[in-house]
Design a protein around this motif. Structure first.
Motif, PDB file in Angstrom:
ATOM      1  N   SER A  85      -2.774   5.725   3.515  1.00 43.16           N
ATOM      2  CA  SER A  85      -1.413   6.087   3.095  1.00 43.16           C
ATOM      3  C   SER A  85      -1.442   6.509   1.638  1.00 43.16           C
ATOM      4  O   SER A  85      -1.227   5.711   0.737  1.00 43.16           O
ATOM      5  N   PHE A 110      -6.620   3.236   8.234  1.00 37.17           N
ATOM      6  CA  PHE A 110      -5.297   3.808   7.968  1.00 37.17           C
ATOM      7  C   PHE A 110      -5.219   4.176   6.483  1.00 37.17           C
ATOM      8  O   PHE A 110      -5.442   3.321   5.617  1.00 37.17           O
ATOM      9  N   GLU A 123       3.121  -7.126  23.406  1.00 35.44           N
ATOM     10  CA  GLU A 123       4.556  -7.086  23.131  1.00 35.44           C
ATOM     11  C   GLU A 123       4.830  -6.517  21.741  1.00 35.44           C
ATOM     12  O   GLU A 123       4.248  -6.942  20.749  1.00 35.44           O
ATOM     13  N   THR A 131       5.460   5.891   8.158  1.00 38.34           N
ATOM     14  CA  THR A 131       4.945   5.572   6.826  1.00 38.34           C
ATOM     15  C   THR A 131       4.149   6.709   6.178  1.00 38.34           C
ATOM     16  O   THR A 131       3.624   6.531   5.083  1.00 38.34           O
ATOM     17  N   PRO A 171      10.502  -6.063  16.788  1.00 39.31           N
ATOM     18  CA  PRO A 171      11.696  -5.242  16.579  1.00 39.31           C
ATOM     19  C   PRO A 171      11.336  -3.950  15.835  1.00 39.31           C
ATOM     20  O   PRO A 171      10.561  -3.979  14.876  1.00 39.31           O
ATOM     21  N   PHE A 177      -1.683   2.735  18.011  1.00 38.57           N
ATOM     22  CA  PHE A 177      -2.591   1.825  18.720  1.00 38.57           C
ATOM     23  C   PHE A 177      -2.603   2.139  20.214  1.00 38.57           C
ATOM     24  O   PHE A 177      -3.651   2.082  20.861  1.00 38.57           O
ATOM     25  N   LEU A 199      -2.764  -6.191  18.362  1.00 40.83           N
ATOM     26  CA  LEU A 199      -2.571  -5.079  17.435  1.00 40.83           C
ATOM     27  C   LEU A 199      -1.082  -4.878  17.153  1.00 40.83           C
ATOM     28  O   LEU A 199      -0.693  -4.544  16.031  1.00 40.83           O
ATOM     29  N   GLU A 200      -0.242  -5.079  18.156  1.00 39.90           N
ATOM     30  CA  GLU A 200       1.210  -4.963  17.960  1.00 39.90           C
ATOM     31  C   GLU A 200       1.694  -5.978  16.932  1.00 39.90           C
ATOM     32  O   GLU A 200       2.579  -5.688  16.126  1.00 39.90           O
ATOM     33  N   ASP A 201       1.120  -7.175  16.979  1.00 43.21           N
ATOM     34  CA  ASP A 201       1.522  -8.203  16.016  1.00 43.21           C
ATOM     35  C   ASP A 201       1.126  -7.791  14.594  1.00 43.21           C
ATOM     36  O   ASP A 201       1.856  -8.040  13.634  1.00 43.21           O
ATOM     37  N   PHE A 202      -0.017  -7.131  14.488  1.00 45.49           N
ATOM     38  CA  PHE A 202      -0.404  -6.615  13.168  1.00 45.49           C
ATOM     39  C   PHE A 202       0.621  -5.583  12.700  1.00 45.49           C
ATOM     40  O   PHE A 202       1.043  -5.596  11.536  1.00 45.49           O
ATOM     41  N   ALA A 203       1.052  -4.694  13.607  1.00 45.29           N
ATOM     42  CA  ALA A 203       2.041  -3.673  13.238  1.00 45.29           C
ATOM     43  C   ALA A 203       3.330  -4.335  12.739  1.00 45.29           C
ATOM     44  O   ALA A 203       3.958  -3.869  11.781  1.00 45.29           O
ATOM     45  N   THR A 204       3.724  -5.434  13.362  1.00 44.34           N
ATOM     46  CA  THR A 204       4.915  -6.168  12.909  1.00 44.34           C
ATOM     47  C   THR A 204       4.691  -6.747  11.506  1.00 44.34           C
ATOM     48  O   THR A 204       5.512  -6.579  10.603  1.00 44.34           O
ATOM     49  N   MET A 217       3.021   2.713  14.059  1.00 44.12           N
ATOM     50  CA  MET A 217       1.678   2.167  14.205  1.00 44.12           C
ATOM     51  C   MET A 217       1.457   1.665  15.635  1.00 44.12           C
ATOM     52  O   MET A 217       0.362   1.817  16.192  1.00 44.12           O
ATOM     53  N   GLU A 218       2.487   1.105  16.242  1.00 44.63           N
ATOM     54  CA  GLU A 218       2.357   0.653  17.630  1.00 44.63           C
ATOM     55  C   GLU A 218       1.988   1.831  18.530  1.00 44.63           C
ATOM     56  O   GLU A 218       1.122   1.714  19.412  1.00 44.63           O
ATOM     57  N   ASN A 255       6.237   0.544   0.911  1.00 44.95           N
ATOM     58  CA  ASN A 255       6.492   0.704   2.343  1.00 44.95           C
ATOM     59  C   ASN A 255       5.203   0.556   3.133  1.00 44.95           C
ATOM     60  O   ASN A 255       5.196   0.104   4.271  1.00 44.95           O
ATOM     61  N   ALA A 256       4.115   1.023   2.529  1.00 49.30           N
ATOM     62  CA  ALA A 256       2.815   0.932   3.192  1.00 49.30           C
ATOM     63  C   ALA A 256       1.767   0.669   2.124  1.00 49.30           C
ATOM     64  O   ALA A 256       1.845   1.227   1.033  1.00 49.30           O
ATOM     65  N   ALA A 257       0.804  -0.200   2.416  1.00 51.55           N
ATOM     66  CA  ALA A 257      -0.337  -0.350   1.524  1.00 51.55           C
ATOM     67  C   ALA A 257      -1.218   0.883   1.713  1.00 51.55           C
ATOM     68  O   ALA A 257      -1.240   1.479   2.791  1.00 51.55           O
ATOM     69  N   ARG A 277      -5.800   3.136  22.584  1.00 51.68           N
ATOM     70  CA  ARG A 277      -6.150   2.476  23.847  1.00 51.68           C
ATOM     71  C   ARG A 277      -6.261   3.496  24.976  1.00 51.68           C
ATOM     72  O   ARG A 277      -7.185   3.450  25.785  1.00 51.68           O
ATOM     73  N   LEU A 322      -5.587   0.326   5.083  1.00 50.89           N
ATOM     74  CA  LEU A 322      -5.769  -0.765   6.031  1.00 50.89           C
ATOM     75  C   LEU A 322      -7.074  -0.461   6.737  1.00 50.89           C
ATOM     76  O   LEU A 322      -7.215   0.593   7.352  1.00 50.89           O
ATOM     77  N   ILE A 332      12.796  -8.836  12.269  1.00 51.16           N
ATOM     78  CA  ILE A 332      11.337  -8.761  12.147  1.00 51.16           C
ATOM     79  C   ILE A 332      10.794 -10.081  11.582  1.00 51.16           C
ATOM     80  O   ILE A 332       9.786 -10.599  12.058  1.00 51.16           O
ATOM     81  N   ARG A 354       5.844  -4.695   1.704  1.00 53.48           N
ATOM     82  CA  ARG A 354       7.205  -4.706   1.151  1.00 53.48           C
ATOM     83  C   ARG A 354       7.472  -6.003   0.402  1.00 53.48           C
ATOM     84  O   ARG A 354       8.049  -6.017  -0.677  1.00 53.48           O
ATOM     85  N   ILE A 360       2.598  -5.937   9.202  1.00 53.77           N
ATOM     86  CA  ILE A 360       2.347  -4.994   8.117  1.00 53.77           C
ATOM     87  C   ILE A 360       3.651  -4.287   7.706  1.00 53.77           C
ATOM     88  O   ILE A 360       3.717  -3.645   6.663  1.00 53.77           O
ATOM     89  N   ARG A 361       4.715  -4.404   8.511  1.00 53.01           N
ATOM     90  CA  ARG A 361       6.031  -3.957   8.013  1.00 53.01           C
ATOM     91  C   ARG A 361       6.552  -4.929   6.957  1.00 53.01           C
ATOM     92  O   ARG A 361       7.334  -4.570   6.098  1.00 53.01           O
TER      93      ARG A 361
END
Lengths: 475, 216
Positions: free
Chosen positions: B188, B186, B37, B131, B40, B170, A246-251, B166-167, A264-266, B174, A269, A49, A258, A253-254
């Motif tokens: 938590s 979000f 994309e 999460t 991981p 999203f 949005l996928e990049d944000f998901a990456t 989260m992916e 594990n999560a704020a 969409r 968001l 990651i 931490r 925020i992992r």
């Protein structure tokens, strides 16, 4: 924020003797370091990651103009107004202008390090706007009239007794040292500000090109109120904060919570995309996004461009042995610790921040924990090289390095001189075999004794061992 | 030249590129974005999402109750409020106002939450197993303040709407909504702070309690 980085040496000596600060730093150290380690251990693909995150940040940095234009296009389509500011002064003028045009009297703010960079509060207060910091740590510091000492935990240097004194003076309520009660007191005092504000100012942890979104990551819920209640929302952020999707944000925020606090999560968001829609009961009627350069373009395409990957988690400072001992204020500007030691010279000039790249042991821990793999020690070393080349370090230091260079690049001379030095140092250690004072280096020996060398250099010992029969030869 | 032009020009110059950003460069950026994309994925993201959601909620200090059908939500809410000695006057979203709250002894007001409301009730767009996160999307009937201003937030979530990551959430936005709403929120767990001596305190500016009622 006023730059005081040139006083690093004097300030850090003072901080080392500040008992309240030292107690606070001791308390904090374990929490951040252990918390991060435990949270990271749960993610089996942590290194993958990190690699992915570093490359997605690089993709943006290498095409920053196109990503900014795409972000601007999508944000504008949703009704936001995107402003651009080359300097702190320009940014302040834009934001003060927005406040004045809309006759804003109370501005609530969620934590924004960029706003600290540009001294936004001073600019707004100068035209009579009441500015209220709503992050608990920032609120404490606003009462104390102090800058933050950490980018995630701004008031980490304050004791609860100091906070209690500030609250008693500001709130006129009975003094308490019970931390939950103090937190409730701040909640109650700030509630009316949240609900009465005309304008909310937030930073942005990231802005997303795909959707024209700006977003905040918080635990307190303050940014979420700041971006929802007032009729105007103004985002102030750096041009490097853009990410593609949005996928990049998901990456990211992992990695971010931490690395920052071991969570594990704020808790919250909030992704804000455009304005209050017809029929909406809450949300702002105007949204302004101020994109600030203020030195960032200097890093684009440079040999320090990796610094633009930074996601402001604070892990580098939490793990830095220098930061852990002197605290954030010693660094003299907005960004402390290793990331600050690279950024501050870039943004305010190396002539104002010469000690910072040298305030590192190069233990390398900052690079190991950085979620986006910024080679922080390498970048600090580059500043050191530039300082040497530009003759910005003191004469004695440059002279010593030149002498060292002359010996270190001549192996025969080096061998001969270290042979003598090892013998002199061994004799200097006396019968206790301890060196307690060295001429010209009292600053170093004041705080520590050095075991005296054995009298022979490594190369002599190694040569001696080669000439002796080895154990396997004897058997 | 405007500040915008100057900044973009400096970026171009320092990146070693001539002239203005080209149409080709912009379309390459759009093509990359359109690929959406994923990075991981950790193996925890493949756990059973409902079981993991419940486990993570507990770590976040959210509480979770389960009911067999939506109609049982008011009784479950009443039980939680009573157990925690909380008010039975609540403010909630219109989507849940049709349930029989009165029979459970709850006064349900369908209006925007204000600073004095003690309990806010909402449902949500989906949950995220990885999460223990709730996703709320803003709209005229789903204002965010119900989940922020009151000291207690009760949230109704269908187990069928708990996705892995989260992916996935999203992607669901969409597919079902087309684009992000004004506020994509979000949540938590209850709000917290550690700004005084790094001591974690639950209940900062947002709720002190988040209670999730799971429906089938």
């Amino acid at each position: 924020m006023q730059v005081k980085s040139m006083h690093f040496k004097a300030t850090s000596s003072m901080k080392l003797n500040d008992a309240v600060l030292q107690a606070a730093m001791k308390k904090t150290k374990g929490k951040f370091v252990d918390g991060r380690a435990a949270a990271v251990a749960e993610i089996d693909v942590w290194q993958d990651i990190r690699t992915h995150a570093a490359s997605l940040r690089d993709r943006v940095i290498n095409n920053l103009d196109a990503y900014l234009i795409e972000f601007e296009r999508n944000a504008t389509l949703r009704g936001a107004v995107v402003h651009w500011a080359e300097t702190a002064e320009e940014a302040n003028a834009i934001i003060v202008g927005i406040a004045q045009r809309n006759a804003a009297k109370i501005v609530t703010k969620s934590k924004s390090m960029v706003s600290e960079e540009i001294s936004l509060n001073d600019a707004l207060e100068a035209v009579g706007v009441e500015v209220v910091e709503t992050d608990l740590g920032e609120y404490i510091l606003q009462l104390a009239k102090e800058p933050p000492s950490h980018i995630v935990a701004p008031a980490v240097h304050k004791s609860k007794e100091q906070v209690a004194d500030l609250f008693e003076a500001a709130h006129h309520r009975p003094r308490t040292l019970d931390i939950p009660s103090m937190t409730r007191e701040a909640r109650e005092v700030l509630r009316s500000k949240f609900l009465g504000a005309d304008m909310g100012i937030s930073g942005a942890n990231f802005v997303i090109a795909e959707t024209g979104t700006t977003l905040t990551v918080t635990n307190e819920g303050n940014a979420d109120l700041v971006t929802t209640v007032p009729r105007i929302h103004c985002v102030v952020t750096g041009i490097e904060k853009v990410i593609p999707t949005l996928e990049d944000f998901a990456t990211l925020i992992r990695l971010l919570p931490r690395s920052a606090t071991g969570q594990n999560a704020a808790n919250y968001l909030t992704l804000t995309t455009g304005l209050k829609q017809p029929g909406d009961l809450d949300g702002p009627e105007q949204m302004h996004i101020v994109l600030i350069d203020a030195g960032r373009t200097k890093l684009v395409g440079s040999d320090m461009k990796e610094m633009l990957r930074c996601i402001r988690c604070g892990a580098c400072m939490n793990h830095c042995p220098v930061y852990q001992n002197v605290g954030g204020h010693a660094y003299g500007w907005v960004y402390p610790g290793p990331m600050g030691s690279v950024l501050t010279p870039t943004y305010v000039g190396i002539e104002n921040a010469g000690d910072l790249p040298n305030a590192a042991t190069f233990c390398g821990e900052c690079q190991v924990v950085c979620p986006v793999k910024i080679p922080l020690p390498d970048l600090m070393r580059k500043w050191r090289e530039r300082q040497f080349d530009q003759a910005l370090r003191p004469f004695s230091e440059r002279f010593s390095i030149s002498v060292w260079n002359a010996f270190a690049t001549r192996p025969a001379l080096y061998a001969a001189s270290t042979k003598i030095a090892a013998r002199v140092a061994s004799w200097w250690g006396g019968k206790d075999k301890l060196i307690t004072w060295l001429p010209g280096l009292d600053g170093w020996t004041d705080g520590r004794d050095m075991p005296a060398p054995a009298g022979k250099t490594f190369r002599e010992l190694y040569a001696g061992r080669l000439s002796q029969p080895t154990r396997s030869d004897r058997s | 030249m405007s500040a915008r032009d100057n900044i973009l020009a400096r970026i171009r110059k320092n990146s070693g590129r001539e002239g203005l950003t080209t149409g080709l460069e912009l379309s390459q950026v759009r093509t990359h974005i359109a690929r959406q994309e994923r990075g991981p994925q950790p193996s925890i993201a493949r756990d059973n999402p409902v079981a993991r959601f419940i486990q993570e909620s507990d770590r976040l200090k959210s509480t979770v109750a389960e009911v067999d059908r939506l109609a049982d939500v008011p009784q479950a809410a009443a039980a939680y409020l009573k157990q925690n000695a909380l008010e039975s006057a609540v403010v909630g979203w219109p989507s849940l106002s049709g349930l029989d709250w009165a029979a459970a002894g709850i006064t349900y007001e369908n209006r925007l939450a204000c600073g004095e409301d003690m309990v806010g009730i909402t449902d949500c767009f989906c949950g995220i197993g990885e999460t223990g996160t709730l996703l709320l999307l803003s709209s005229p009937t789903t204002p965010k303040l119900h989940a922020l201003l009151p000291e207690t937030h009760l949230c109704v979530l269908s187990k069928a709407r708990i996705v892995h990551t989260m992916e996935d959430a999203f992607q669901l936005v969409r597919t079902e909504r087309g684009e992000l709403p004004r506020a994509t929120f979000f949540v938590s767990g209850p709000s917290r702070t550690a700004d005084i001596e790094q001591t974690i305190v639950i209940g900062a500016h947002g709720p002190y309690r988040v209670h999730i009622i799971l429906t089938p």
